[in-house]
Scaffold this motif. Structure first.
Motif, PDB file in Angstrom:
ATOM      1  N   LYS A   1       6.426  67.962  83.499  1.00 26.06           N
ATOM      2  CA  LYS A   1       6.956  66.823  82.753  1.00 26.06           C
ATOM      3  C   LYS A   1       7.022  67.128  81.251  1.00 26.06           C
ATOM      4  O   LYS A   1       7.945  66.666  80.567  1.00 26.06           O
ATOM      5  CB  LYS A   1       6.107  65.583  83.021  1.00 26.06           C
TER       6      LYS A   1
ATOM      7  N   ILE B   1       5.713  60.738  91.232  1.00 21.51           N
ATOM      8  CA  ILE B   1       6.836  59.909  90.769  1.00 21.51           C
ATOM      9  C   ILE B   1       8.077  60.278  91.581  1.00 21.51           C
ATOM     10  O   ILE B   1       8.485  61.439  91.610  1.00 21.51           O
ATOM     11  CB  ILE B   1       7.101  60.138  89.270  1.00 21.51           C
TER      12      ILE B   1
ATOM     13  N   ARG C   1      11.806  55.628  86.533  1.00 20.66           N
ATOM     14  CA  ARG C   1      10.394  55.715  86.148  1.00 20.66           C
ATOM     15  C   ARG C   1      10.091  57.059  85.497  1.00 20.66           C
ATOM     16  O   ARG C   1       9.351  57.144  84.516  1.00 20.66           O
ATOM     17  CB  ARG C   1       9.491  55.501  87.364  1.00 20.66           C
TER      18      ARG C   1
ATOM     19  N   GLU D   1      11.370  57.079  81.934  1.00 25.06           N
ATOM     20  CA  GLU D   1      10.472  56.337  81.047  1.00 25.06           C
ATOM     21  C   GLU D   1       9.263  57.179  80.670  1.00 25.06           C
ATOM     22  O   GLU D   1       8.836  57.199  79.504  1.00 25.06           O
ATOM     23  CB  GLU D   1      10.012  55.047  81.724  1.00 25.06           C
ATOM     24  N   GLU D   2       8.719  57.888  81.648  1.00 21.12           N
ATOM     25  CA  GLU D   2       7.545  58.699  81.361  1.00 21.12           C
ATOM     26  C   GLU D   2       7.897  59.872  80.447  1.00 21.12           C
ATOM     27  O   GLU D   2       7.112  60.244  79.563  1.00 21.12           O
ATOM     28  CB  GLU D   2       6.919  59.219  82.651  1.00 21.12           C
TER      29      GLU D   2
ATOM     30  N   GLU E   1       7.844  58.740  76.953  1.00 20.48           N
ATOM     31  CA  GLU E   1       6.472  58.628  76.464  1.00 20.48           C
ATOM     32  C   GLU E   1       5.896  59.994  76.117  1.00 20.48           C
ATOM     33  O   GLU E   1       5.171  60.144  75.123  1.00 20.48           O
ATOM     34  CB  GLU E   1       5.602  57.947  77.516  1.00 20.48           C
TER      35      GLU E   1
ATOM     36  N   ALA F   1       1.609  65.449  78.157  1.00 17.52           N
ATOM     37  CA  ALA F   1       1.876  64.780  79.435  1.00 17.52           C
ATOM     38  C   ALA F   1       0.625  64.724  80.289  1.00 17.52           C
ATOM     39  O   ALA F   1      -0.255  65.585  80.174  1.00 17.52           O
ATOM     40  CB  ALA F   1       2.988  65.513  80.193  1.00 17.52           C
TER      41      ALA F   1
ATOM     42  N   GLU G   1      -0.795  63.833  90.920  1.00 16.60           N
ATOM     43  CA  GLU G   1       0.609  63.757  91.339  1.00 16.60           C
ATOM     44  C   GLU G   1       1.057  64.969  92.149  1.00 16.60           C
ATOM     45  O   GLU G   1       2.056  64.899  92.864  1.00 16.60           O
ATOM     46  CB  GLU G   1       1.494  63.571  90.111  1.00 16.60           C
TER      47      GLU G   1
END
Length: 253
Positions: free
Chosen positions: A143, A171, A176, A179-180, A183, A190, A195
């Motif tokens: 990510k 995820i 979603r 959005e992450e 962030e 991250a 996950e």
């Protein structure tokens, strides 16, 4: 084959499928491979003989296996990534400071590839090793990398690989994930909260030089230890610091 797909050589694809099967089966004979791949035994045999003649597979009795010649190619491919020779000292230092597993990962063909890892004194055993490939959306370092790729590149990766479920926390929704990633860009690092592997958490920071993300640095450990301010403040600071040193060394190497 779709009109926009490049032309491929079917025989070459067959050889690569046989090699992948040999790895997955930890070595196998012609009959087992043919059954596993649903190929004619004669096809499997002919490809294995060609690969063996060129020293890419070995044969012990009636069983074939992947040959060490791939090690030479792998070492070469890894070293072609400059970050692979620059980052290890910082990865080692990060593992020593955190006492957990520290990792270096890059993106290739839309997947994350481990280039290097170092085990701290308390690090738990994991399924990772140099060369292991993972889905980017399932990991902190994946990510961290996705957050610094163009929207077009991210969409192309998701179109190719999708968002497969690996654990209940993976995820699997594009909105979603988007959005992450926003962030991640805002805070500079991250999270991976079980996950990819249940019971495991990870903090990752990207290595970005001249606007290009070269890879990511991470620290992984059991959920029982990745808690409180250690997880929310101290580990992110240590990880970002390591990534920053790799960025500087990559810039002026």
């Amino acid at each position: 084959m779709a009109a926009d797909e490049p032309t491929t050589v079917r025989a070459t694809e067959t050889s690569f499928r046989i090699l992948d099967a040999l790895r997955a089966l930890d070595g196998a004979g012609v009959t087992e491979l043919a059954t596993h791949l649903e190929f004619p035994k004669s096809t499997v045999h002919n490809h294995l003989q060609t690969l063996r003649r060129n020293e890419y597979v070995t044969k012990h009795g009636s069983e074939y296996d992947v040959g060490l010649r791939f090690l030479q190619l792998g070492e070469y491919a890894r070293d072609r990534r400059g970050i692979a020779t620059i980052a290890p000292p910082e990865i080692d230092k990060l593992a020593e400071e955190t006492r957990e597993m520290a990792n270096l990962l890059v993106e290739e063909h839309g997947r994350g590839v481990f280039l290097y890892r170092a085990k701290g004194a308390d690090a738990v055993h994991m399924d990772t090793h140099a060369g292991k490939r993972v889905y980017l959306h399932t990991t902190g370092f994946g990510k961290a990398i996705l957050a610094h790729l163009s929207d077009e590149r991210v969409e192309a990766i998701l179109d190719r690989h999708g968002l497969p479920t690996v654990t209940p926390n993976t995820i699997t929704d594009r909105d979603r994930l988007a959005e992450e990633l926003t962030e991640v860009r805002e805070r500079g690092y991250a999270y991976d909260d079980e996950e990819r592997l249940e019971g495991l958490r990870c903090i990752a920071a990207p290595v970005v030089v001249d606007g290009t993300v070269l890879g990511a640095v991470s620290v992984s450990g059991p959920k029982s230890r990745m808690t409180g301010e250690w997880y929310t403040d101290e580990l992110p600071a240590l990880t970002m610091s390591a990534a920053n040193v790799v960025e500087i060394n990559s810039t002026y190497a």
